[in-house]
Motif scaffolding. Structure first.
Motif, PDB file in Angstrom:
ATOM      1  N   LEU A  63       0.899  -1.082  -0.027  1.00  0.00           N
ATOM      2  CA  LEU A  63      -0.219  -0.330  -0.261  1.00  0.00           C
ATOM      3  C   LEU A  63       0.783   1.541  -0.168  1.00  0.00           C
ATOM      4  CD1 LEU A  63      -3.025  -0.852   2.643  1.00  0.00           C
ATOM      5  CD2 LEU A  63      -3.453  -0.435   0.333  1.00  0.00           C
ATOM      6  N   ALA A  64       1.537   1.289   0.654  1.00  0.00           N
ATOM      7  CA  ALA A  64       2.534   2.332   1.232  1.00  0.00           C
ATOM      8  C   ALA A  64       3.464   2.759  -0.849  1.00  0.00           C
ATOM      9  CB  ALA A  64       4.075   2.509   1.730  1.00  0.00           C
ATOM     10  N   GLU A  65       4.021   1.265  -0.787  1.00  0.00           N
ATOM     11  CA  GLU A  65       4.608   1.378  -2.079  1.00  0.00           C
ATOM     12  C   GLU A  65       3.707   1.793  -3.482  1.00  0.00           C
ATOM     13  OE1 GLU A  65       7.701  -2.027  -0.962  1.00  0.00           O
ATOM     14  OE2 GLU A  65       6.001  -2.495  -2.807  1.00  0.00           O
ATOM     15  N   ALA A  66       2.087   2.112  -3.002  1.00  0.00           N
ATOM     16  CA  ALA A  66       1.414   1.923  -3.736  1.00  0.00           C
ATOM     17  C   ALA A  66       0.865   4.350  -4.076  1.00  0.00           C
ATOM     18  CB  ALA A  66       0.485   1.790  -4.054  1.00  0.00           C
ATOM     19  N   GLY A  67       1.295   4.679  -3.243  1.00  0.00           N
ATOM     20  CA  GLY A  67       1.556   5.458  -2.765  1.00  0.00           C
ATOM     21  C   GLY A  67       0.111   6.295  -1.108  1.00  0.00           C
ATOM     22  N   PHE A  68      -0.331   5.099  -0.881  1.00  0.00           N
ATOM     23  CA  PHE A  68      -0.660   5.428   0.417  1.00  0.00           C
ATOM     24  C   PHE A  68      -0.687   5.780   1.413  1.00  0.00           C
ATOM     25  CE2 PHE A  68      -3.683   2.525  -3.255  1.00  0.00           C
ATOM     26  CZ  PHE A  68      -4.853   3.244  -2.849  1.00  0.00           C
ATOM     27  N   ALA A  69      -1.033   5.693   2.094  1.00  0.00           N
ATOM     28  CA  ALA A  69      -0.415   6.042   4.241  1.00  0.00           C
ATOM     29  C   ALA A  69      -2.010   5.073   3.976  1.00  0.00           C
ATOM     30  CB  ALA A  69      -1.290   7.389   5.043  1.00  0.00           C
ATOM     31  N   VAL A  70      -1.219   4.528   5.777  1.00  0.00           N
ATOM     32  CA  VAL A  70      -2.165   3.380   5.994  1.00  0.00           C
ATOM     33  C   VAL A  70      -1.987   3.852   7.334  1.00  0.00           C
ATOM     34  CG1 VAL A  70      -1.214   0.699   7.245  1.00  0.00           C
ATOM     35  CG2 VAL A  70      -0.165   1.133   4.957  1.00  0.00           C
ATOM     36  N   ILE A  71      -3.650   3.466   8.011  1.00  0.00           N
ATOM     37  CA  ILE A  71      -4.280   3.232   8.843  1.00  0.00           C
ATOM     38  C   ILE A  71      -4.665   2.490   9.816  1.00  0.00           C
ATOM     39  CG2 ILE A  71      -6.031   5.036  10.255  1.00  0.00           C
ATOM     40  CD1 ILE A  71      -6.450   6.994   8.360  1.00  0.00           C
ATOM     41  N   THR A  72      -4.364   2.564  10.815  1.00  0.00           N
ATOM     42  CA  THR A  72      -4.999   0.940  11.092  1.00  0.00           C
ATOM     43  C   THR A  72      -4.789   1.887  12.765  1.00  0.00           C
ATOM     44  OG1 THR A  72      -2.067   0.461  12.935  1.00  0.00           O
ATOM     45  CG2 THR A  72      -2.652  -0.357  10.705  1.00  0.00           C
ATOM     46  N   GLY A  73      -5.326   0.401  13.975  1.00  0.00           N
ATOM     47  CA  GLY A  73      -5.753   0.852  15.115  1.00  0.00           C
ATOM     48  C   GLY A  73      -4.543   1.211  15.685  1.00  0.00           C
TER      49      GLY A  73
END
Length: 256
Positions: free
Chosen positions: A93-103
């Motif tokens: 996801l990061a490589e695709a340009g997204f920030a990653v949100i978790t709990g």
């Protein structure tokens, strides 16, 4: 390694060792109307604290950009295959340009944060005051701790363009079904919801199809809101496709 077994988050405050206070959570006290009528006097003041959580969340995440929420169990051991899948998902996801949100907690959440962080992406953790978790994991770059579940849930929905759901328990199921309900009732713009783990999720989807749908409690289209896969690449591709549809690349301007 530091022993964090007895850590406790109380909103933005972390308590450790002898400073840990026992007792109910803030949500529990807010929602419990039994007993004395003290709540009549205290609840209006709680509104200010609730307001502050929304202000903090909106302020911290307003410029986050496209982001995907990754959900899964806090109880997943670091050597479990689900943890590796979460890490792979966070990285891709990061490589695709997204920030990653978790709990922001341990287990699957930590795996996704780790993958995003190590890939150079933005790794976000939205923590919650619980009596049995130890605060934000070490791979969270931007973290917010909440007292109230509903404030935290708002941040997940507002700032995520899609959900990836890995095997988890009640908390994971809560997030999954809340997302489905919000999309079904058009309270939010439709976004992709991908379940990773065919062996884990097939039984739930079978029950929804064979019992809930068969009894007329949902429509067939409601099941179409979810995609089931074992392929992380497919999950990420669905998120990318949804992002490109939502933010299409501007057409090149014609020469003057």
């Amino acid at each position: 390694m530091t022993d964090r077994t007895h850590d406790r988050m109380t909103g933005p405050v972390v308590e450790r060792r002898g400073q840990v206070t026992e007792g109910s959570t803030t949500d529990q006290r807010l929602l419990d109307s039994r007993g004395p009528t003290d709540w009549v006097h205290t609840d209006p003041w709680r509104v200010l604290r609730i307001q502050a959580e929304f202000v903090e969340g909106f302020g911290a995440l307003a410029e986050l950009g496209p982001a995907i929420a990754v959900f899964g169990s806090a109880r997943t051991p670091a050597d479990h295959p689900h943890h590796a899948v979460a890490e792979e998902a966070g990285r891709k996801l990061a490589e695709a340009g997204f920030a990653v949100i978790t709990g922001g907690g341990p287990g699957t959440m930590e795996g996704a944060n780790k993958g995003a962080c190590q890939a150079g992406g933005v790794s976000v953790g939205l923590g919650i005051e619980l009596p049995f978790e130890s605060g934000l994991n070490q791979w969270v770059d931007k973290g917010i701790n909440f007292r109230y579940f509903f404030a935290r849930k708002t941040m997940f929905v507002k700032y995520s363009q899609g959900f990836i759901v890995l095997p988890g328990g009640l908390g994971t199921l809560d997030e999954l079904f809340e997302a489905l309900t919000l999309v079904q009732t058009q309270k939010v713009t439709s976004f992709p919801i991908v379940l990773i783990g065919k062996d884990y999720w097939s039984g739930l989807l079978g029950w929804l199809r064979e019992t809930v749908l068969a009894d007329g409690k949902i429509n067939a289209a409601d099941l179409d809101m979810m995609v089931l896969t074992d392929d992380v690449d497919e999950a990420v591709r669905l998120m990318v496709d949804a992002r490109d549809d939502r933010w299409p690349t501007p057409a090149p301007k014609r020469p003057e």
